[in-house]
Design a protein around this motif. Structure first.
Motif, mmCIF file in Angstrom:
data_model
loop_
_atom_site.group_PDB
_atom_site.id
_atom_site.type_symbol
_atom_site.label_atom_id
_atom_site.label_comp_id
_atom_site.label_asym_id
_atom_site.label_seq_id
_atom_site.Cartn_x
_atom_site.Cartn_y
_atom_site.Cartn_z
ATOM 1 N N ALA A 93 25.223 -16.812 22.295
ATOM 2 C CA ALA A 93 24.659 -15.953 21.259
ATOM 3 C C ALA A 93 25.202 -14.534 21.363
ATOM 4 N N SER A 94 25.130 -13.807 20.264
ATOM 5 C CA SER A 94 25.488 -12.387 20.263
ATOM 6 C C SER A 94 24.435 -11.592 21.027
ATOM 7 N N VAL A 95 24.824 -10.451 21.516
ATOM 8 C CA VAL A 95 23.927 -9.580 22.279
ATOM 9 C C VAL A 95 22.921 -8.929 21.328
ATOM 10 N N VAL A 96 21.651 -8.952 21.726
ATOM 11 C CA VAL A 96 20.586 -8.301 20.956
ATOM 12 C C VAL A 96 19.667 -7.564 21.927
ATOM 13 N N SER A 97 18.727 -6.824 21.390
ATOM 14 C CA SER A 97 17.757 -6.131 22.227
ATOM 15 C C SER A 97 16.765 -7.126 22.822
ATOM 16 N N LEU A 98 16.045 -6.697 23.850
ATOM 17 C CA LEU A 98 15.072 -7.565 24.506
ATOM 18 C C LEU A 98 14.048 -8.098 23.507
ATOM 19 N N SER A 99 13.592 -7.269 22.606
ATOM 20 C CA SER A 99 12.555 -7.677 21.665
ATOM 21 C C SER A 99 13.039 -8.717 20.661
ATOM 22 N N GLU A 100 14.363 -8.900 20.558
ATOM 23 C CA GLU A 100 14.923 -9.890 19.644
ATOM 24 C C GLU A 100 15.410 -11.141 20.364
ATOM 25 N N MET A 101 15.303 -11.175 21.681
ATOM 26 C CA MET A 101 15.799 -12.318 22.439
ATOM 27 C C MET A 101 14.850 -13.513 22.360
ATOM 28 N N VAL A 102 15.436 -14.695 22.376
ATOM 29 C CA VAL A 102 14.698 -15.951 22.452
ATOM 30 C C VAL A 102 15.171 -16.681 23.708
ATOM 31 N N GLY A 103 14.242 -17.213 24.482
ATOM 32 C CA GLY A 103 14.654 -17.920 25.687
ATOM 33 C C GLY A 103 13.484 -18.472 26.456
ATOM 34 N N THR A 104 13.754 -18.877 27.686
ATOM 35 C CA THR A 104 12.713 -19.455 28.527
ATOM 36 C C THR A 104 12.998 -19.166 29.995
ATOM 37 N N ILE A 105 11.945 -19.018 30.769
ATOM 38 C CA ILE A 105 12.028 -18.996 32.226
ATOM 39 C C ILE A 105 11.129 -20.115 32.717
ATOM 40 N N SER A 106 11.689 -21.092 33.398
ATOM 41 C CA SER A 106 10.900 -22.219 33.877
ATOM 42 C C SER A 106 9.994 -21.773 35.026
ATOM 43 N N VAL A 107 8.700 -21.975 34.850
ATOM 44 C CA VAL A 107 7.729 -21.486 35.841
ATOM 45 C C VAL A 107 6.850 -22.605 36.393
ATOM 46 N N ASN A 108 7.130 -23.854 36.034
ATOM 47 C CA ASN A 108 6.220 -24.945 36.379
ATOM 48 C C ASN A 108 6.011 -25.124 37.875
ATOM 49 N N LEU A 121 7.220 -12.540 29.279
ATOM 50 C CA LEU A 121 7.988 -13.138 28.187
ATOM 51 C C LEU A 121 7.486 -12.695 26.811
ATOM 52 N N ALA A 122 6.281 -12.127 26.778
ATOM 53 C CA ALA A 122 5.753 -11.616 25.507
ATOM 54 C C ALA A 122 6.578 -10.448 24.979
ATOM 55 N N ALA A 123 7.388 -9.823 25.844
ATOM 56 C CA ALA A 123 8.248 -8.720 25.403
ATOM 57 C C ALA A 123 9.456 -9.218 24.615
ATOM 58 N N THR A 124 9.702 -10.530 24.624
ATOM 59 C CA THR A 124 10.833 -11.099 23.881
ATOM 60 C C THR A 124 10.370 -11.579 22.506
ATOM 61 N N ARG A 125 11.334 -11.985 21.685
ATOM 62 C CA ARG A 125 11.004 -12.457 20.337
ATOM 63 C C ARG A 125 10.222 -13.762 20.363
ATOM 64 N N MET A 126 10.684 -14.696 21.199
ATOM 65 C CA MET A 126 10.019 -15.997 21.290
ATOM 66 C C MET A 126 10.400 -16.671 22.596
ATOM 67 N N ALA A 127 9.411 -17.301 23.216
ATOM 68 C CA ALA A 127 9.659 -18.087 24.423
ATOM 69 C C ALA A 127 9.425 -19.564 24.091
ATOM 70 N N PHE A 128 10.215 -20.430 24.706
ATOM 71 C CA PHE A 128 10.062 -21.863 24.460
ATOM 72 C C PHE A 128 10.173 -22.591 25.792
ATOM 73 N N ALA A 129 9.806 -23.857 25.823
ATOM 74 C CA ALA A 129 9.947 -24.668 27.031
ATOM 75 C C ALA A 129 10.158 -26.115 26.620
ATOM 76 N N TYR A 130 11.251 -26.704 27.083
ATOM 77 C CA TYR A 130 11.547 -28.101 26.774
ATOM 78 C C TYR A 130 11.317 -29.032 27.964
ATOM 79 N N ASN A 131 11.103 -28.466 29.148
ATOM 80 C CA ASN A 131 10.972 -29.282 30.352
ATOM 81 C C ASN A 131 12.192 -30.188 30.522
ATOM 82 N N CYS A 132 13.368 -29.624 30.241
ATOM 83 C CA CYS A 132 14.602 -30.400 30.306
ATOM 84 C C CYS A 132 15.772 -29.432 30.438
#
Length: 278
Positions: free
Chosen positions: A158-173, A187-198
């Motif tokens: 992806a292109s570089v964006v600011s933290l508030s526009e980033m989408v991603g995940t940190i696995s914490v399980n 992760l609330a400081a980012t645009r969206m967090a997701f988790a696929y467990n994969c």
């Protein structure tokens, strides 16, 4: 050197096993075909075991003497991971990455295969059995998607964006409750967090530019080696939390992938810190 012809042979093996051992069992597993390993979310199925065995046998027929490090085989022989530092040629396999999803009938799983030589990842692929597409990289040659119909296209992060526009995940399980809560809150400081467990799907998303970052605290080689090479060859930056490169045999230190070094540091500082050494 592991070349395009070799990766084609490895891809053929993975696709064939996906078609014969994995997909016929999807949404057809009985209770006796699923077992717990370390917990109720750490599972192994009949598909994992039979697919790993079939991939291993086929690889050894093609490359006799290679070291094979498979997730299921390492349950009984964890010392095999240490051999990755010196092996002339090794294959690291996760036949069904996202086993919890697979066992639940959720079509978010994949097959990871990495090739290492003398402690360096030289090739990797992530195969998506449901559709038949595969991400492929050979070190120094870029990364590409090979579609089921054999159409090929280059991929990039992806292109570089600011933290508030980033989408991603940190696995914490696998973290203690306090750490899970802290990182999830950050992760609330980012645009969206997701988790696929994969891991396979997470690396697929970050290497093709659909998300900006992914991070993990657990570093089993079958989860990360193929995806890290593909992400790097697609133009991204991946490193352990202390900034050091992620190498075959590393199992501690956490790992973070982002579009560039500045984005990597931003996620480390604002989402993962201060627990970088977990």
């Amino acid at each position: 050197m592991f070349n395009d012809h070799d990766i084609e042979a490895a891809l053929h093996i993975v696709k064939e096993v996906a078609a014969t051992e994995i997909m016929p069992r999807f949404r057809r597993l009985g209770t006796s075909d699923i077992a717990e390993k370390k917990s109720s979310i750490d599972l192994v199925t009949d598909a994992d075991i039979k697919a790993e065995r079939a991939i291993t046998d086929a690889l050894l027929r093609r490359w006799p003497g290679a070291l094979i490090v498979g997730e299921e085989a390492c349950e009984t022989n964890p010392e095999a991971i240490g051999g990755l530092k010196d092996a002339e040629l090794a294959f690291v396999i996760d036949p069904v990455d996202g086993t919890f999803n697979f066992a639940a009938g959720l079509p978010i799983f994949g097959t990871n295969l990495a090739v290492t030589s003398r402690g360096e990842t030289v090739a990797g692929l992530i195969h998506e059995p449901m559709i038949g597409d595969t991400l492929v990289a050979v070190k120094g040659a870029g990364a590409k998607m090979v579609r089921a119909d054999r159409d090929v296209e280059a991929i990039e992060v992806a292109s570089v964006v600011s933290l508030s526009e980033m989408v991603g995940t940190i696995s914490v399980n696998n973290l203690p409750f306090q750490e899970r809560s802290r990182i999830s809150g950050n992760l609330a400081a980012t645009r969206m967090a997701f988790a696929y467990n994969c891991s396979a799907y997470e690396y697929w998303m970050v290497a093709t530019g659909k998300v900006h970052f992914i991070g993990h605290h657990a570093l089993m080689p079958w989860d990360h080696l193929a995806g890290v090479l593909i992400h790097q060859e697609a133009g991204g930056v991946t490193a352990r939390f202390d900034g050091s490169p992620y190498l075959p045999g590393n199992t501690t230190g956490g790992i973070l992938s982002a579009p560039d070094r500045e984005s990597w540091q931003m996620i480390l500082d604002h989402v993962i810190a201060p627990s970088r050494a977990l």
